[in-house]
Write a protein that holds these residues in place. Sequence first.
Motif, PDB file in Angstrom:
ATOM      1  N   GLU A 139       0.832  -1.206   0.000  1.00 41.44           N
ATOM      2  CA  GLU A 139       0.000   0.000   0.000  1.00 41.44           C
ATOM      3  C   GLU A 139       0.866   1.255   0.000  1.00 41.44           C
ATOM      4  O   GLU A 139       0.576   2.220  -0.698  1.00 41.44           O
ATOM      5  CB  GLU A 139      -0.928  -0.001   1.212  1.00 41.44           C
ATOM      6  CG  GLU A 139      -2.028  -1.021   1.119  1.00 41.44           C
ATOM      7  CD  GLU A 139      -2.807  -1.176   2.408  1.00 41.44           C
ATOM      8  OE1 GLU A 139      -2.554  -0.416   3.379  1.00 41.44           O
ATOM      9  OE2 GLU A 139      -3.654  -2.088   2.466  1.00 41.44           O
ATOM     10  N   LYS A 140       1.948   1.240   0.775  1.00 40.72           N
ATOM     11  CA  LYS A 140       2.866   2.371   0.841  1.00 40.72           C
ATOM     12  C   LYS A 140       3.514   2.619  -0.524  1.00 40.72           C
ATOM     13  O   LYS A 140       3.600   3.764  -0.981  1.00 40.72           O
ATOM     14  CB  LYS A 140       3.927   2.067   1.903  1.00 40.72           C
ATOM     15  CG  LYS A 140       4.729   3.229   2.370  1.00 40.72           C
ATOM     16  CD  LYS A 140       5.605   2.755   3.520  1.00 40.72           C
ATOM     17  CE  LYS A 140       6.574   3.799   3.966  1.00 40.72           C
ATOM     18  NZ  LYS A 140       7.456   3.317   5.018  1.00 40.72           N
ATOM     19  N   ASP A 141       3.955   1.540  -1.191  1.00 44.64           N
ATOM     20  CA  ASP A 141       4.557   1.664  -2.516  1.00 44.64           C
ATOM     21  C   ASP A 141       3.551   2.189  -3.534  1.00 44.64           C
ATOM     22  O   ASP A 141       3.882   3.028  -4.380  1.00 44.64           O
ATOM     23  CB  ASP A 141       5.120   0.321  -2.982  1.00 44.64           C
ATOM     24  CG  ASP A 141       6.379  -0.072  -2.245  1.00 44.64           C
ATOM     25  OD1 ASP A 141       7.001   0.818  -1.622  1.00 44.64           O
ATOM     26  OD2 ASP A 141       6.741  -1.274  -2.278  1.00 44.64           O
ATOM     27  N   ALA A 142       2.308   1.693  -3.485  1.00 46.41           N
ATOM     28  CA  ALA A 142       1.277   2.145  -4.417  1.00 46.41           C
ATOM     29  C   ALA A 142       0.985   3.628  -4.229  1.00 46.41           C
ATOM     30  O   ALA A 142       0.852   4.380  -5.214  1.00 46.41           O
ATOM     31  CB  ALA A 142       0.000   1.329  -4.215  1.00 46.41           C
ATOM     32  N   LYS A 143       0.937   4.082  -2.986  1.00 43.85           N
ATOM     33  CA  LYS A 143       0.693   5.500  -2.706  1.00 43.85           C
ATOM     34  C   LYS A 143       1.849   6.348  -3.239  1.00 43.85           C
ATOM     35  O   LYS A 143       1.640   7.406  -3.824  1.00 43.85           O
ATOM     36  CB  LYS A 143       0.518   5.729  -1.206  1.00 43.85           C
ATOM     37  CG  LYS A 143       0.171   7.161  -0.856  1.00 43.85           C
ATOM     38  CD  LYS A 143       0.021   7.336   0.631  1.00 43.85           C
ATOM     39  CE  LYS A 143      -0.318   8.721   1.072  1.00 43.85           C
ATOM     40  NZ  LYS A 143       0.119   9.820   0.270  1.00 43.85           N
ATOM     41  N   ARG A 144       3.073   5.874  -3.051  1.00 49.71           N
ATOM     42  CA  ARG A 144       4.241   6.591  -3.538  1.00 49.71           C
ATOM     43  C   ARG A 144       4.206   6.715  -5.066  1.00 49.71           C
ATOM     44  O   ARG A 144       4.478   7.766  -5.627  1.00 49.71           O
ATOM     45  CB  ARG A 144       5.516   5.872  -3.087  1.00 49.71           C
ATOM     46  CG  ARG A 144       6.774   6.670  -3.330  1.00 49.71           C
ATOM     47  CD  ARG A 144       8.020   5.963  -2.824  1.00 49.71           C
ATOM     48  NE  ARG A 144       7.981   5.668  -1.411  1.00 49.71           N
ATOM     49  CZ  ARG A 144       8.232   4.476  -0.873  1.00 49.71           C
ATOM     50  NH1 ARG A 144       8.550   3.449  -1.623  1.00 49.71           N
ATOM     51  NH2 ARG A 144       8.186   4.304   0.439  1.00 49.71           N
ATOM     52  N   ALA A 149       3.162   9.914 -10.030  1.00 46.35           N
ATOM     53  CA  ALA A 149       2.392  10.114 -11.257  1.00 46.35           C
ATOM     54  C   ALA A 149       1.706  11.476 -11.245  1.00 46.35           C
ATOM     55  O   ALA A 149       1.692  12.179 -12.263  1.00 46.35           O
ATOM     56  CB  ALA A 149       1.378   8.993 -11.427  1.00 46.35           C
ATOM     57  N   VAL A 150       1.150  11.852 -10.118  1.00 44.53           N
ATOM     58  CA  VAL A 150       0.479  13.151  -9.997  1.00 44.53           C
ATOM     59  C   VAL A 150       1.488  14.282 -10.186  1.00 44.53           C
ATOM     60  O   VAL A 150       1.213  15.260 -10.895  1.00 44.53           O
ATOM     61  CB  VAL A 150      -0.244  13.270  -8.629  1.00 44.53           C
ATOM     62  CG1 VAL A 150      -0.691  14.689  -8.359  1.00 44.53           C
ATOM     63  CG2 VAL A 150      -1.424  12.320  -8.583  1.00 44.53           C
ATOM     64  N   ARG A 151       2.671  14.138  -9.591  1.00 43.51           N
ATOM     65  CA  ARG A 151       3.698  15.181  -9.756  1.00 43.51           C
ATOM     66  C   ARG A 151       4.149  15.297 -11.200  1.00 43.51           C
ATOM     67  O   ARG A 151       4.335  16.389 -11.718  1.00 43.51           O
ATOM     68  CB  ARG A 151       4.889  14.891  -8.844  1.00 43.51           C
ATOM     69  CG  ARG A 151       4.736  15.462  -7.448  1.00 43.51           C
ATOM     70  CD  ARG A 151       6.030  15.366  -6.734  1.00 43.51           C
ATOM     71  NE  ARG A 151       6.419  13.960  -6.713  1.00 43.51           N
ATOM     72  CZ  ARG A 151       6.669  13.250  -5.628  1.00 43.51           C
ATOM     73  NH1 ARG A 151       6.642  13.810  -4.467  1.00 43.51           N
ATOM     74  NH2 ARG A 151       6.971  11.978  -5.679  1.00 43.51           N
ATOM     75  N   ARG A 152       4.336  14.127 -11.876  1.00 48.96           N
ATOM     76  CA  ARG A 152       4.723  14.149 -13.283  1.00 48.96           C
ATOM     77  C   ARG A 152       3.650  14.814 -14.131  1.00 48.96           C
ATOM     78  O   ARG A 152       3.942  15.564 -15.042  1.00 48.96           O
ATOM     79  CB  ARG A 152       4.990  12.719 -13.778  1.00 48.96           C
ATOM     80  CG  ARG A 152       6.411  12.287 -13.567  1.00 48.96           C
ATOM     81  CD  ARG A 152       6.695  10.981 -14.290  1.00 48.96           C
ATOM     82  NE  ARG A 152       7.011   9.992 -13.275  1.00 48.96           N
ATOM     83  CZ  ARG A 152       6.369   8.860 -13.041  1.00 48.96           C
ATOM     84  NH1 ARG A 152       5.349   8.517 -13.795  1.00 48.96           N
ATOM     85  NH2 ARG A 152       6.735   8.063 -12.071  1.00 48.96           N
ATOM     86  N   GLN A 153       2.391  14.510 -13.817  1.00 47.41           N
ATOM     87  CA  GLN A 153       1.262  15.089 -14.547  1.00 47.41           C
ATOM     88  C   GLN A 153       1.236  16.603 -14.362  1.00 47.41           C
ATOM     89  O   GLN A 153       1.017  17.330 -15.327  1.00 47.41           O
ATOM     90  CB  GLN A 153      -0.043  14.475 -14.013  1.00 47.41           C
ATOM     91  CG  GLN A 153      -1.262  14.809 -14.800  1.00 47.41           C
ATOM     92  CD  GLN A 153      -1.316  14.050 -16.122  1.00 47.41           C
ATOM     93  OE1 GLN A 153      -0.530  13.156 -16.370  1.00 47.41           O
ATOM     94  NE2 GLN A 153      -2.225  14.444 -16.974  1.00 47.41           N
TER      95      GLN A 153
END
Length: 157
Positions: A139-144, A149-153
């Motif tokens: 879960e921690k890895d998925a959140k990271r 992805a949001v930052r890249r976007q």
Amino acid sequence: MATKTEGRVLAQNRKARHDFFIEETFEAGLVLKGTEIKAIRAGKINIKDSFAKVDNGEMQLHNAHVSHYEQGNQFNHEPLRTRKLLLHRREINQLIGKSQQSGYSIIPLKVYIKHGVAKVLIGLARGKKKYDKRQALKEKDAKREMDRAVRRQMKGE
């Protein structure tokens, strides 16, 4: 609303949240002798392997290592001595009842100074199984990954 740990955090048990599910937390005072408070203020405390349990109706902190105070000479304290925790009777009774259930422990999460007094945040904890730990890491890895992805976007726009 003020948080439970307003003061300066001196020691934290990071491994606790990895190894246990924290069900409930309590703030407890810490009974110290002589040079212990000076050593704690200097950050010379380790609560990684420590735990709390009830002895004769009093909550005790075991295995908390407070290093010697350099200027303490002959009046220095025993580093691994058992220290009394100050809680209300109702809280102690509540912890006794819940900790006697199978799989529950009482562990310190943080040591901090609040209004000039040393406090310990203790948690009623239930041990995690190996698969629970793996799931938490996934879960921690998925959140990271989602955050990346949001930052890249955001950067691409």
